[in-house]
Motif scaffolding. Structure first.
Motif, PDB file in Angstrom:
ATOM      1  N   UNK A   1      57.145  78.855  16.260  1.00 34.21           N
ATOM      2  CA  UNK A   1      56.008  79.056  16.439  1.00 34.21           C
ATOM      3  C   UNK A   1      55.708  77.525  15.333  1.00 34.21           C
ATOM      4  N   UNK A   2      54.693  78.254  15.121  1.00 31.70           N
ATOM      5  CA  UNK A   2      53.750  77.199  13.465  1.00 31.70           C
ATOM      6  C   UNK A   2      53.173  78.464  12.175  1.00 31.70           C
ATOM      7  N   UNK A   3      53.283  77.857  12.033  1.00 34.21           N
ATOM      8  CA  UNK A   3      52.238  78.918  10.280  1.00 34.21           C
ATOM      9  C   UNK A   3      51.408  79.330  10.415  1.00 34.21           C
ATOM     10  N   UNK A   4      50.082  79.693  10.894  1.00 33.28           N
ATOM     11  CA  UNK A   4      49.588  80.664  10.276  1.00 33.28           C
ATOM     12  C   UNK A   4      48.176  80.322  10.131  1.00 33.28           C
ATOM     13  N   UNK A   5      46.887  80.372  10.574  1.00 36.13           N
ATOM     14  CA  UNK A   5      45.903  79.198   9.324  1.00 36.13           C
ATOM     15  C   UNK A   5      46.271  80.043   7.898  1.00 36.13           C
ATOM     16  N   UNK A   6      46.729  81.314   7.622  1.00 34.17           N
ATOM     17  CA  UNK A   6      46.366  81.682   6.554  1.00 34.17           C
ATOM     18  C   UNK A   6      47.247  81.472   5.414  1.00 34.17           C
ATOM     19  N   UNK A   7      49.317  81.689   5.947  1.00 33.52           N
ATOM     20  CA  UNK A   7      49.976  80.591   5.124  1.00 33.52           C
ATOM     21  C   UNK A   7      49.682  79.232   5.002  1.00 33.52           C
ATOM     22  N   UNK A   8      49.274  78.996   6.108  1.00 33.66           N
ATOM     23  CA  UNK A   8      49.082  77.151   5.368  1.00 33.66           C
ATOM     24  C   UNK A   8      48.314  76.856   4.017  1.00 33.66           C
ATOM     25  N   UNK A   9      46.691  77.981   4.612  1.00 37.97           N
ATOM     26  CA  UNK A   9      46.176  77.702   3.879  1.00 37.97           C
ATOM     27  C   UNK A   9      46.760  77.973   1.883  1.00 37.97           C
ATOM     28  N   UNK A  10      47.497  79.757   1.971  1.00 41.97           N
ATOM     29  CA  UNK A  10      48.812  79.683   0.521  1.00 41.97           C
ATOM     30  C   UNK A  10      49.300  78.679   0.456  1.00 41.97           C
ATOM     31  N   UNK A  11      49.648  77.475   1.192  1.00 45.35           N
ATOM     32  CA  UNK A  11      50.524  76.915   1.141  1.00 45.35           C
ATOM     33  C   UNK A  11      49.953  75.689   0.490  1.00 45.35           C
ATOM     34  N   UNK A  12      48.909  75.189   0.898  1.00 43.55           N
ATOM     35  CA  UNK A  12      47.721  74.695   0.453  1.00 43.55           C
ATOM     36  C   UNK A  12      47.442  74.348  -1.051  1.00 43.55           C
ATOM     37  N   UNK A  13      47.073  76.217  -1.268  1.00 44.06           N
ATOM     38  CA  UNK A  13      46.598  76.962  -2.724  1.00 44.06           C
ATOM     39  C   UNK A  13      47.819  76.654  -3.669  1.00 44.06           C
ATOM     40  N   UNK A  14      48.844  76.415  -3.039  1.00 41.89           N
ATOM     41  CA  UNK A  14      50.520  75.861  -3.994  1.00 41.89           C
ATOM     42  C   UNK A  14      50.607  74.824  -4.232  1.00 41.89           C
ATOM     43  N   UNK A  15      50.643  73.842  -3.781  1.00 43.15           N
ATOM     44  CA  UNK A  15      50.202  72.265  -3.845  1.00 43.15           C
ATOM     45  C   UNK A  15      49.065  71.810  -4.585  1.00 43.15           C
ATOM     46  N   UNK A  16      47.923  72.712  -4.731  1.00 43.33           N
ATOM     47  CA  UNK A  16      46.994  72.480  -5.808  1.00 43.33           C
ATOM     48  C   UNK A  16      47.226  72.710  -6.599  1.00 43.33           C
TER      49      UNK A  16
END
Length: 87
Positions: A1-16
């Motif tokens: 299963x993939x990540x949910x939108x909230x987890x992806x958003x958190x990871x993108x914020x961490x990357x930023x």
């Protein structure tokens, strides 16, 4: 299963935040500190890419990459891919 939108958003914020930390450290000449941030950023990007690759394509969506020429035309039901020049 993939990540949910909230987890992806958190990871993108961490990357930023990682990118900003890398830039700040580069600006003051702390290149060794950049290596740890770059390693974590690379790990996150590879993970997100892997998740994206495993996601199933939604029905009715065209392929993301269509080769030009006859192979591309076959993938698009005999039509050339949008944006491609006719052969």
């Amino acid at each position: 299963e993939g990540l949910g939108p909230q987890q992806v958003e958190r990871m993108l914020e961490e990357n930023q935040a990682l990118i900003m930390a890398i830039l700040e450290n580069q600006n003051v000449g702390r290149f060794q500190e950049c290596e740890a941030y770059l390693g974590k950023l690379k790990q996150n990007l590879l993970f997100l890419a892997q998740v994206a690759d495993t996601q199933t394509q939604r029905p009715g969506m065209p392929p993301a990459m269509v080769p030009p020429g006859p192979a591309g035309a076959a993938a698009w039901g005999g039509q050339t891919a949008p944006g491609s020049l006719p052969a």
